[in-house]
Design an enzyme around this catalytic site. Structure first.
Site, PDB file in Angstrom:
ATOM      1  N   ARG A  83      -8.548  -3.705  -5.329  1.00 23.45           N
ATOM      2  CA  ARG A  83      -7.928  -5.017  -5.552  1.00 23.45           C
ATOM      3  C   ARG A  83      -8.336  -6.100  -4.561  1.00 23.45           C
ATOM      4  O   ARG A  83      -8.168  -7.280  -4.830  1.00 23.45           O
ATOM      5  CB  ARG A  83      -6.407  -4.877  -5.520  1.00 23.45           C
ATOM      6  CG  ARG A  83      -5.845  -4.404  -6.844  1.00 23.45           C
ATOM      7  CD  ARG A  83      -4.391  -4.068  -6.734  1.00 23.45           C
ATOM      8  NE  ARG A  83      -4.206  -2.912  -5.856  1.00 23.45           N
ATOM      9  CZ  ARG A  83      -3.081  -2.221  -5.760  1.00 23.45           C
ATOM     10  NH1 ARG A  83      -2.030  -2.571  -6.464  1.00 23.45           N
ATOM     11  NH2 ARG A  83      -3.000  -1.172  -4.956  1.00 23.45           N
ATOM     12  N   TYR A  93       2.438  15.247  -5.672  1.00 24.14           N
ATOM     13  CA  TYR A  93       2.757  14.258  -6.722  1.00 24.14           C
ATOM     14  C   TYR A  93       3.460  14.920  -7.904  1.00 24.14           C
ATOM     15  O   TYR A  93       4.408  14.386  -8.469  1.00 24.14           O
ATOM     16  CB  TYR A  93       1.489  13.550  -7.205  1.00 24.14           C
ATOM     17  CG  TYR A  93       1.045  12.438  -6.282  1.00 24.14           C
ATOM     18  CD1 TYR A  93       1.712  11.214  -6.276  1.00 24.14           C
ATOM     19  CD2 TYR A  93      -0.015  12.606  -5.416  1.00 24.14           C
ATOM     20  CE1 TYR A  93       1.329  10.194  -5.425  1.00 24.14           C
ATOM     21  CE2 TYR A  93      -0.412  11.587  -4.552  1.00 24.14           C
ATOM     22  CZ  TYR A  93       0.266  10.385  -4.564  1.00 24.14           C
ATOM     23  OH  TYR A  93      -0.112   9.387  -3.723  1.00 24.14           O
ATOM     24  N   ARG A 129     -11.891   3.475  -1.247  1.00 20.34           N
ATOM     25  CA  ARG A 129     -11.358   2.344  -2.026  1.00 20.34           C
ATOM     26  C   ARG A 129     -12.254   1.110  -1.931  1.00 20.34           C
ATOM     27  O   ARG A 129     -11.761  -0.018  -1.888  1.00 20.34           O
ATOM     28  CB  ARG A 129      -9.942   1.970  -1.571  1.00 20.34           C
ATOM     29  CG  ARG A 129      -8.882   2.963  -1.972  1.00 20.34           C
ATOM     30  CD  ARG A 129      -8.403   2.697  -3.393  1.00 20.34           C
ATOM     31  NE  ARG A 129      -7.645   3.843  -3.882  1.00 20.34           N
ATOM     32  CZ  ARG A 129      -6.319   3.884  -3.933  1.00 20.34           C
ATOM     33  NH1 ARG A 129      -5.611   2.852  -3.573  1.00 20.34           N
ATOM     34  NH2 ARG A 129      -5.715   4.954  -4.374  1.00 20.34           N
ATOM     35  N   ASP A 135      -9.242   8.085 -10.738  1.00 25.57           N
ATOM     36  CA  ASP A 135      -8.028   8.225  -9.940  1.00 25.57           C
ATOM     37  C   ASP A 135      -7.737   9.693  -9.680  1.00 25.57           C
ATOM     38  O   ASP A 135      -8.009  10.555 -10.520  1.00 25.57           O
ATOM     39  CB  ASP A 135      -6.813   7.554 -10.588  1.00 25.57           C
ATOM     40  CG  ASP A 135      -5.689   7.423  -9.576  1.00 25.57           C
ATOM     41  OD1 ASP A 135      -5.758   6.505  -8.752  1.00 25.57           O
ATOM     42  OD2 ASP A 135      -4.779   8.278  -9.574  1.00 25.57           O
ATOM     43  N   ARG A 139      -9.562  -5.955 -13.892  1.00 27.49           N
ATOM     44  CA  ARG A 139      -8.177  -5.472 -14.032  1.00 27.49           C
ATOM     45  C   ARG A 139      -7.300  -6.415 -14.856  1.00 27.49           C
ATOM     46  O   ARG A 139      -6.298  -5.997 -15.427  1.00 27.49           O
ATOM     47  CB  ARG A 139      -7.563  -5.247 -12.655  1.00 27.49           C
ATOM     48  CG  ARG A 139      -7.827  -3.883 -12.091  1.00 27.49           C
ATOM     49  CD  ARG A 139      -7.006  -2.787 -12.789  1.00 27.49           C
ATOM     50  NE  ARG A 139      -5.692  -2.630 -12.207  1.00 27.49           N
ATOM     51  CZ  ARG A 139      -4.559  -2.781 -12.851  1.00 27.49           C
ATOM     52  NH1 ARG A 139      -4.559  -3.119 -14.126  1.00 27.49           N
ATOM     53  NH2 ARG A 139      -3.405  -2.585 -12.254  1.00 27.49           N
TER      54      ARG A 139
END
Ligand code: CP3
Length: 365
Positions: free
Chosen positions: A30, A151, A26, A75, A39
């Site tokens: 963010r 998931y 990562r 992703d 973003r």
């Protein structure tokens, strides 16, 4: 393959290096203002699906950090869409799969013939590989079948994996069919990334640590082993990463992956010993240490490097991804500290190169 002789790729193959390579899971995220700015204009999936944007985000993070490898911005869940399972990200809730997989029919309906529709990721890989040439190696990635299945079946993140494990226990034949479909799609998807220029593939099995060793061996290991073999035929080394995996490490090694990713819950040397030192390791600083004072962060990073003890085949990383509020300065300082660390070369008996080259990844032994 753009940088086959880089420290990072050499370390993945357990070959000697002149200093420990470092990158962070990562690393484009963010916590970085440059990412937040992109973003503001685009959704996460928009960035993933526009190769020029995905490449820009990948490159910007790697350049800012001066890091030894660039992981492609994408992703884990993208393959769900081409298998016929739409999903979205909802604020505060994370990923939401609109119609979770629960029955035999649901599994039969999943498509495994459309991996090529993920070609936008390979296009981004090829832009990044072109940009860095042999300066910084590129990491392609995909999800491992268990983590993706969790998931698909749970419909999102989960605490106890009740639906996924119940399918494993009650419907083992269907479970195996699901795992096989996932391997078909992800192996083709990852091999496309290698053909586009990825030097190494990382398989994320982020949530596999919820399984007992016996269940791992019965329901997961054969599938991941087949997947690793298939990927290694492309010539790229494979990193297999999981969290909470201390008890699973000997079994994970049996997949034949070139590198096993360790989380922070086990000391690096202990984890490596559980692997009999027969493969390379990646890790394993607690990502929360990036919130600590530099003195504490530095001494903990040094401890990881000391535990690696200059053995060939250590890639410095965190034990999991960088968290959103992480101070950028600490991430930069940590990368620099690992790159300047002289202990590796001296203890390995090769020339010490303690000065930092501003062109990350450009030095070869
Ligand atoms: O590491 C990198 O810099 C490359 C980019 C990357 C992303 N996702 C972008 C992303 C990678 C390697 C991933 C993998 C991924 N995605 C995993 C496995 C890695 C791990 O953490 O174990 C998982 C489980 C996912 C699924 C996913 N995507 C989750 C659970 C979330 C968080 C949702 C939330 O709201 O916090 C995401 C979103 C996501 N993927 C972000 C990023 C940078 C968050 C930032 C954003 O929304 O812009």
């Amino acid at each position: 393959m753009s940088a086959p002789n880089s420290n990072f790729v050499r370390a993945c193959k357990s070959q000697p290096v002149n200093r420990t390579p470092v990158w962070f899971m990562r690393q484009a995220g963010r916590y970085m203002p440059e990412y937040r700015a992109v973003r503001k204009q685009h959704s996460l999936l928009e960035i993933c699906k526009k190769p020029a944007l995905a490449a820009e985000v990948t490159i910007t993070a790697a350049e800012i950090l001066g890091i030894d490898a660039a992981i492609i911005f994408a992703d884990l869940l993208l393959p769900l869409e081409v298998m016929g399972l739409p999903f979205h990200f909802s604020a505060g809730e994370g990923p939401v799969i609109e119609k979770p997989v629960r029955t035999k029919e649901d599994i039969a309906n999943l498509r495994s013939d459309r991996a090529a529709d993920l070609g936008y990721v390979s296009e981004a890989v090829s832009l990044v590989a072109k940009h860095f040439a042999n300066r910084v190696p590129v990491i392609g990635f995909c999800g491992a079948p268990f983590t993706l299945a969790s998931y698909m079946i749970e419909g999102g993140g989960s605490r106890n994996y009740v639906h996924a494990k119940t399918m494993m226990y009650n419907s083992p034949v269907e479970w195996d069919a699901l795992m096989r479909k996932l391997v078909v799609v992800t192996a083709e998807y990852a091999a496309d990334q290698v053909r586009a220029g990825a030097d190494v593939i990382q398989i994320f099995d982020s949530w596999v640590g919820c399984l007992s060793v016996d269940d791992y061996r019965r329901f997961v290991l054969p599938h991941v082993t087949g997947m690793v073999k298939q990927l290694q035929r492309t010539g790229a080394p494979v990193i297999y990463f999981g969290t909470d995996s201390a008890t699973l490490l000997p079994a994970m090694k049996e997949t034949g992956a070139d590198v096993i990713g360790l989380d922070w819950r086990i000391p690096l040397d202990e984890g490596w010993a559980r692997l009999n030192y027969e493969c390379a390791v990646q890790g394993n600083l607690d990502p929360v240490l990036l919130f600590a004072d530099w003195k504490e962060l530095k001494s903990r990073a040094e401890a990881v490097l000391q535990q690696a003890a200059g053995r060939p085949g250590h890639i410095f990383n965190l034990g999991h991804g960088i968290l959103p509020e992480t101070p950028v300065e600490n991430v930069k300082s940590l990368a620099r500290f690992v790159q300047d660390y002289a202990g590796v070369a001296s203890s390995a008996g090769s020339p010490v190169s303690a000065s930092r080259n501003p062109k990350a990844g450009s030095r070869t032994p």
